[in-house]
Write a protein that holds these residues in place. Structure first.
Motif, PDB file in Angstrom:
ATOM      1  N   ASP A  13      -0.638  15.436  -6.140  1.00  0.00           N
ATOM      2  CA  ASP A  13      -0.186  14.778  -7.372  1.00  0.00           C
ATOM      3  C   ASP A  13      -0.618  13.308  -7.374  1.00  0.00           C
ATOM      4  O   ASP A  13      -1.126  12.800  -8.383  1.00  0.00           O
ATOM      5  CB  ASP A  13       1.336  14.858  -7.498  1.00  0.00           C
ATOM      6  CG  ASP A  13       1.825  16.264  -7.847  1.00  0.00           C
ATOM      7  OD1 ASP A  13       1.005  17.072  -8.331  1.00  0.00           O
ATOM      8  OD2 ASP A  13       3.022  16.543  -7.624  1.00  0.00           O
ATOM      9  N   ARG A  14      -0.410  12.644  -6.247  1.00  0.00           N
ATOM     10  CA  ARG A  14      -0.769  11.226  -6.157  1.00  0.00           C
ATOM     11  C   ARG A  14      -2.273  11.030  -6.298  1.00  0.00           C
ATOM     12  O   ARG A  14      -2.735  10.123  -6.988  1.00  0.00           O
ATOM     13  CB  ARG A  14      -0.280  10.633  -4.827  1.00  0.00           C
ATOM     14  CG  ARG A  14      -0.499   9.124  -4.727  1.00  0.00           C
ATOM     15  CD  ARG A  14       0.145   8.538  -3.499  1.00  0.00           C
ATOM     16  NE  ARG A  14      -0.500   8.980  -2.279  1.00  0.00           N
ATOM     17  CZ  ARG A  14       0.096   9.672  -1.321  1.00  0.00           C
ATOM     18  NH1 ARG A  14       1.360  10.040  -1.447  1.00  0.00           N
ATOM     19  NH2 ARG A  14      -0.564  10.029  -0.226  1.00  0.00           N
TER      20      ARG A  14
ATOM     21  N   ARG B 168      -4.413  12.970  -7.892  1.00  0.00           N
ATOM     22  CA  ARG B 168      -4.827  13.206  -9.275  1.00  0.00           C
ATOM     23  C   ARG B 168      -4.435  12.041 -10.176  1.00  0.00           C
ATOM     24  O   ARG B 168      -5.192  11.633 -11.061  1.00  0.00           O
ATOM     25  CB  ARG B 168      -4.234  14.520  -9.795  1.00  0.00           C
ATOM     26  CG  ARG B 168      -4.937  15.746  -9.234  1.00  0.00           C
ATOM     27  CD  ARG B 168      -4.472  17.053  -9.863  1.00  0.00           C
ATOM     28  NE  ARG B 168      -3.105  17.403  -9.463  1.00  0.00           N
ATOM     29  CZ  ARG B 168      -2.045  17.271 -10.230  1.00  0.00           C
ATOM     30  NH1 ARG B 168      -2.166  16.808 -11.458  1.00  0.00           N
ATOM     31  NH2 ARG B 168      -0.845  17.614  -9.786  1.00  0.00           N
ATOM     32  N   GLU B 169      -3.246  11.482  -9.944  1.00  0.00           N
ATOM     33  CA  GLU B 169      -2.811  10.325 -10.732  1.00  0.00           C
ATOM     34  C   GLU B 169      -3.757   9.140 -10.536  1.00  0.00           C
ATOM     35  O   GLU B 169      -4.103   8.437 -11.494  1.00  0.00           O
ATOM     36  CB  GLU B 169      -1.386   9.930 -10.340  1.00  0.00           C
ATOM     37  CG  GLU B 169      -0.319  10.904 -10.803  1.00  0.00           C
ATOM     38  CD  GLU B 169       1.039  10.596 -10.202  1.00  0.00           C
ATOM     39  OE1 GLU B 169       1.148   9.564  -9.500  1.00  0.00           O
ATOM     40  OE2 GLU B 169       1.982  11.373 -10.427  1.00  0.00           O
ATOM     41  N   THR B 170      -4.172   8.934  -9.290  1.00  0.00           N
ATOM     42  CA  THR B 170      -5.088   7.829  -9.000  1.00  0.00           C
ATOM     43  C   THR B 170      -6.400   8.003  -9.740  1.00  0.00           C
ATOM     44  O   THR B 170      -6.918   7.064 -10.362  1.00  0.00           O
ATOM     45  CB  THR B 170      -5.350   7.734  -7.484  1.00  0.00           C
ATOM     46  OG1 THR B 170      -4.122   7.435  -6.816  1.00  0.00           O
ATOM     47  CG2 THR B 170      -6.368   6.642  -7.178  1.00  0.00           C
ATOM     48  N   ILE B 171      -6.960   9.202  -9.681  1.00  0.00           N
ATOM     49  CA  ILE B 171      -8.246   9.456 -10.327  1.00  0.00           C
ATOM     50  C   ILE B 171      -8.117   9.401 -11.844  1.00  0.00           C
ATOM     51  O   ILE B 171      -8.969   8.812 -12.538  1.00  0.00           O
ATOM     52  CB  ILE B 171      -8.817  10.815  -9.876  1.00  0.00           C
ATOM     53  CG1 ILE B 171      -9.152  10.776  -8.383  1.00  0.00           C
ATOM     54  CG2 ILE B 171     -10.047  11.177 -10.695  1.00  0.00           C
ATOM     55  CD1 ILE B 171     -10.202   9.732  -8.005  1.00  0.00           C
ATOM     56  N   LEU B 172      -7.062  10.000 -12.392  1.00  0.00           N
ATOM     57  CA  LEU B 172      -6.869   9.977 -13.836  1.00  0.00           C
ATOM     58  C   LEU B 172      -6.719   8.557 -14.354  1.00  0.00           C
ATOM     59  O   LEU B 172      -7.276   8.194 -15.403  1.00  0.00           O
ATOM     60  CB  LEU B 172      -5.642  10.816 -14.213  1.00  0.00           C
ATOM     61  CG  LEU B 172      -5.792  12.334 -14.087  1.00  0.00           C
ATOM     62  CD1 LEU B 172      -4.455  13.030 -14.274  1.00  0.00           C
ATOM     63  CD2 LEU B 172      -6.809  12.854 -15.110  1.00  0.00           C
ATOM     64  N   GLU B 173      -5.984   7.736 -13.624  1.00  0.00           N
ATOM     65  CA  GLU B 173      -5.820   6.345 -14.033  1.00  0.00           C
ATOM     66  C   GLU B 173      -7.140   5.586 -13.936  1.00  0.00           C
ATOM     67  O   GLU B 173      -7.498   4.799 -14.820  1.00  0.00           O
ATOM     68  CB  GLU B 173      -4.766   5.659 -13.161  1.00  0.00           C
ATOM     69  CG  GLU B 173      -4.513   4.208 -13.537  1.00  0.00           C
ATOM     70  CD  GLU B 173      -3.453   3.554 -12.671  1.00  0.00           C
ATOM     71  OE1 GLU B 173      -3.291   2.331 -12.783  1.00  0.00           O
ATOM     72  OE2 GLU B 173      -2.799   4.263 -11.872  1.00  0.00           O
ATOM     73  N   ALA B 174      -7.896   5.848 -12.868  1.00  0.00           N
ATOM     74  CA  ALA B 174      -9.162   5.138 -12.659  1.00  0.00           C
ATOM     75  C   ALA B 174     -10.160   5.431 -13.764  1.00  0.00           C
ATOM     76  O   ALA B 174     -10.947   4.561 -14.160  1.00  0.00           O
ATOM     77  CB  ALA B 174      -9.751   5.510 -11.302  1.00  0.00           C
TER      78      ALA B 174
ATOM     79  N   ILE C 291       0.848  18.900   7.596  1.00  0.00           N
ATOM     80  CA  ILE C 291       1.781  18.651   6.499  1.00  0.00           C
ATOM     81  C   ILE C 291       2.208  19.983   5.891  1.00  0.00           C
ATOM     82  O   ILE C 291       1.435  20.939   5.843  1.00  0.00           O
ATOM     83  CB  ILE C 291       1.180  17.737   5.414  1.00  0.00           C
ATOM     84  CG1 ILE C 291      -0.074  18.358   4.795  1.00  0.00           C
ATOM     85  CG2 ILE C 291       0.854  16.363   5.987  1.00  0.00           C
ATOM     86  CD1 ILE C 291      -0.615  17.569   3.590  1.00  0.00           C
ATOM     87  N   ASP C 292       3.471  20.018   5.420  1.00  0.00           N
ATOM     88  CA  ASP C 292       3.953  21.244   4.800  1.00  0.00           C
ATOM     89  C   ASP C 292       3.482  21.304   3.345  1.00  0.00           C
ATOM     90  O   ASP C 292       2.845  20.370   2.833  1.00  0.00           O
ATOM     91  CB  ASP C 292       5.473  21.357   4.907  1.00  0.00           C
ATOM     92  CG  ASP C 292       6.208  20.208   4.227  1.00  0.00           C
ATOM     93  OD1 ASP C 292       5.646  19.620   3.273  1.00  0.00           O
ATOM     94  OD2 ASP C 292       7.339  19.894   4.647  1.00  0.00           O
ATOM     95  N   ASP C 293       3.805  22.390   2.659  1.00  0.00           N
ATOM     96  CA  ASP C 293       3.279  22.601   1.313  1.00  0.00           C
ATOM     97  C   ASP C 293       3.839  21.585   0.328  1.00  0.00           C
ATOM     98  O   ASP C 293       3.137  21.161  -0.604  1.00  0.00           O
ATOM     99  CB  ASP C 293       3.597  24.018   0.843  1.00  0.00           C
ATOM    100  CG  ASP C 293       2.713  24.441  -0.321  1.00  0.00           C
ATOM    101  OD1 ASP C 293       1.468  24.395  -0.165  1.00  0.00           O
ATOM    102  OD2 ASP C 293       3.255  24.787  -1.389  1.00  0.00           O
ATOM    103  N   GLU C 294       5.094  21.172   0.525  1.00  0.00           N
ATOM    104  CA  GLU C 294       5.674  20.161  -0.363  1.00  0.00           C
ATOM    105  C   GLU C 294       4.911  18.838  -0.237  1.00  0.00           C
ATOM    106  O   GLU C 294       4.595  18.195  -1.245  1.00  0.00           O
ATOM    107  CB  GLU C 294       7.148  19.947  -0.023  1.00  0.00           C
ATOM    108  CG  GLU C 294       7.825  18.915  -0.921  1.00  0.00           C
ATOM    109  CD  GLU C 294       9.278  18.694  -0.547  1.00  0.00           C
ATOM    110  OE1 GLU C 294       9.870  17.732  -1.069  1.00  0.00           O
ATOM    111  OE2 GLU C 294       9.810  19.474   0.273  1.00  0.00           O
ATOM    112  N   GLN C 295       4.603  18.442   1.012  1.00  0.00           N
ATOM    113  CA  GLN C 295       3.824  17.233   1.214  1.00  0.00           C
ATOM    114  C   GLN C 295       2.422  17.360   0.624  1.00  0.00           C
ATOM    115  O   GLN C 295       1.887  16.417   0.030  1.00  0.00           O
ATOM    116  CB  GLN C 295       3.725  16.924   2.711  1.00  0.00           C
ATOM    117  CG  GLN C 295       5.028  16.488   3.357  1.00  0.00           C
ATOM    118  CD  GLN C 295       4.866  16.324   4.861  1.00  0.00           C
ATOM    119  OE1 GLN C 295       4.484  17.274   5.548  1.00  0.00           O
ATOM    120  NE2 GLN C 295       5.142  15.140   5.361  1.00  0.00           N
ATOM    121  N   ARG C 296       1.834  18.540   0.802  1.00  0.00           N
ATOM    122  CA  ARG C 296       0.490  18.754   0.251  1.00  0.00           C
ATOM    123  C   ARG C 296       0.488  18.582  -1.262  1.00  0.00           C
ATOM    124  O   ARG C 296      -0.393  17.911  -1.819  1.00  0.00           O
ATOM    125  CB  ARG C 296      -0.002  20.161   0.613  1.00  0.00           C
ATOM    126  CG  ARG C 296      -1.404  20.462   0.079  1.00  0.00           C
ATOM    127  CD  ARG C 296      -1.778  21.921   0.300  1.00  0.00           C
ATOM    128  NE  ARG C 296      -0.935  22.824  -0.469  1.00  0.00           N
ATOM    129  CZ  ARG C 296      -1.107  23.081  -1.771  1.00  0.00           C
ATOM    130  NH1 ARG C 296      -2.078  22.464  -2.452  1.00  0.00           N
ATOM    131  NH2 ARG C 296      -0.309  23.932  -2.393  1.00  0.00           N
TER     132      ARG C 296
END
Length: 245
Positions: free
Chosen positions: A218-219, A221-227, A208-213
């Motif tokens: 981001d996704r 971190r959002e999952t963990i923060l929400e959990a 994966i390229d850096d944008e995908q990384r």
């Protein structure tokens, strides 16, 4: 006909399902409804959680990870497993359940501490220690019956979450290997890691390229923060013998 049916939705079964599903195997987890881990007041020796983690929250996240990998779930209890053809184990297995139609799978992973009565028709080699039965396996979790595996506590592994997760992953990899799917490593690597050396990206890997990384980070971190944004209302399950008293 599923590629893999995993009996038990605890830590070892979930870990195995993440690997088999990510390898492209059609994976079904038959979940008996509660992992013994749900009895823990706090899970405090799992790497990555310096101050511990709510055991029920951890289980929720692992189940979500298994679903994201492509595993499917069915709530229920398996009552027996038998070969579809006694003379050809490659024909797969039939799993009877308490409710619903029989299930069929090419490979079965037993991860159901402490229930293993459903394995009696297969004669996988169960050993009784006190009130519990353990299943004999080789170093990769294979039983004496081709196509049948055992993971975690039922296979005699220590009663620790990190060990159950690791052994489940190891058994999942054995099932992948025996299925002869095109698989190398379950790796997501930076763009050019393989191709920059003139190599094709191996099966099971992804560049994966850096944008995908950054997008995946981001996704994640959002999952963990929400959990972890609010305390979980669920409380530990008490040992059955205490409830009886």
């Amino acid at each position: 006909m599923r590629d893999v049916c995993i009996v038990g939705g605890g830590v070892s079964g979930l870990a195995a399902s993440i690997f088999t599903a990510r390898a492209g195997l059609d994976t079904l987890v038959v979940d008996g409804g509660e992992s013994i881990l749900a009895r823990n007041a706090s899970l405090e020796n799992y790497p990555g959680f310096p101050d511990g983690v709510d055991a029920r929250r951890y289980l929720q996240l692992v189940r979500e990870q298994a679903r994201n990998a492509g595993a499917t779930f069915e709530l229920g209890r398996v009552t027996s497993v038998e070969p579809r053809d006694e003379d050809d184990l490659e024909a797969g297995f039939v799993l009877e359940t308490e409710v619903g139609d029989p299930l069929e799978a090419r490979r079965v992973i037993a991860a159901s501490w402490s229930d293993s009565e459903y394995l009696v028709p297969l004669d996988v080699g169960r050993t009784q220690r006190g009130s519990k039965h353990f299943v004999a396996v080789d170093d990769a979790g294979r039983t004496a019956v081709d196509g049948v595996y055992a993971a975690g506590r039922i296979a005699g592994e220590p009663h620790q979450t990190i060990v159950a997760a690791g052994h489940g992953a190891k058994v999942g990899l054995a099932a992948i290997h025996d299925s002869e799917v095109n698989f190398y490593h379950d790796w997501v690597v930076p763009e050019g890691y393989f191709t920059g050396r003139g190599r094709d990206v191996p099966p099971g890997c992804e560049e994966i390229d850096d944008e995908q990384r950054r997008r995946r980070d981001d996704r994640a971190r959002e999952t963990i923060l929400e959990a972890f944004s609010e305390p979980l209302e669920e409380v530990p399950t008490m040992h059955p013998s205490v409830d009886e008293d």
